[in-house]
Motif scaffolding. Structure first.
Motif, short mmCIF file in Angstrom:
data_model
loop_
_atom_site.label_atom_id
_atom_site.label_comp_id
_atom_site.label_asym_id
_atom_site.label_seq_id
_atom_site.Cartn_x
_atom_site.Cartn_y
_atom_site.Cartn_z
N ARG A 25 -5.07 -2.06 7.27
CA ARG A 25 -6.30 -2.49 6.63
C ARG A 25 -7.19 -3.12 7.69
NH1 ARG A 25 -5.78 -6.82 2.05
NH2 ARG A 25 -5.53 -8.20 3.82
N ARG A 26 -8.45 -2.80 7.67
CA ARG A 26 -9.41 -3.37 8.61
C ARG A 26 -10.65 -3.77 7.82
NH1 ARG A 26 -11.13 -6.29 12.53
NH2 ARG A 26 -12.68 -5.38 13.87
N THR A 27 -11.14 -4.99 8.02
CA THR A 27 -12.29 -5.50 7.28
C THR A 27 -13.41 -5.87 8.25
OG1 THR A 27 -10.81 -6.41 5.61
CG2 THR A 27 -13.05 -7.23 5.63
N TRP A 28 -14.63 -5.45 7.91
CA TRP A 28 -15.82 -5.81 8.68
C TRP A 28 -16.76 -6.59 7.79
CZ3 TRP A 28 -13.88 -0.81 8.95
CH2 TRP A 28 -13.37 -0.43 10.19
N MET A 31 -11.61 -0.90 5.22
CA MET A 31 -11.04 0.44 5.39
C MET A 31 -9.53 0.30 5.38
SD MET A 31 -13.49 2.61 5.63
CE MET A 31 -12.66 4.03 6.27
N GLY A 32 -8.89 1.14 4.60
CA GLY A 32 -7.44 1.11 4.52
C GLY A 32 -6.90 2.49 4.23
N LYS A 33 -5.62 2.57 4.05
CA LYS A 33 -4.95 3.83 3.78
C LYS A 33 -5.48 4.48 2.51
CE LYS A 33 -0.35 5.34 2.67
NZ LYS A 33 1.04 4.94 2.55
N GLY A 34 -5.86 3.66 1.52
CA GLY A 34 -6.37 4.17 0.25
C GLY A 34 -7.84 4.56 0.26
#
Length: 69
Positions: free
Chosen positions: A6-9, A19-22
């Motif tokens: 998971r990456r958060t901006w 943005m994540g796997k889902g």
């Protein structure tokens, strides 16, 4: 166990893109009360920030078609 990420901006105050796997999700609102829009639908989250306790309510759910979860 599978692969998770998971990456958060932070795009602006009160606006985050995750943005994540889902897939991607857009979060609008301050800490403790926000609206999340993702491919699964639109949900509201509310709770005291930093506690891990919150209430999640589906405002609109995308209909599941095809593969099962």
């Amino acid at each position: 166990m599978g692969l998770h990420f998971r990456r958060t901006w932070r795009l602006a105050p009160g606006l985050r893109l995750r943005m994540g796997k889902g897939g991607p999700a857009l979060s609008i609102g301050p800490r403790g009360a926000n609206l999340v829009m993702s491919r699964r639908g639109i949900h509201s989250h509310a709770g005291p920030p930093g506690t891990g306790i919150y209430h999640r309510q589906a405002l609109w759910k995308r209909k599941q078609t095809g593969k099962k979860r």
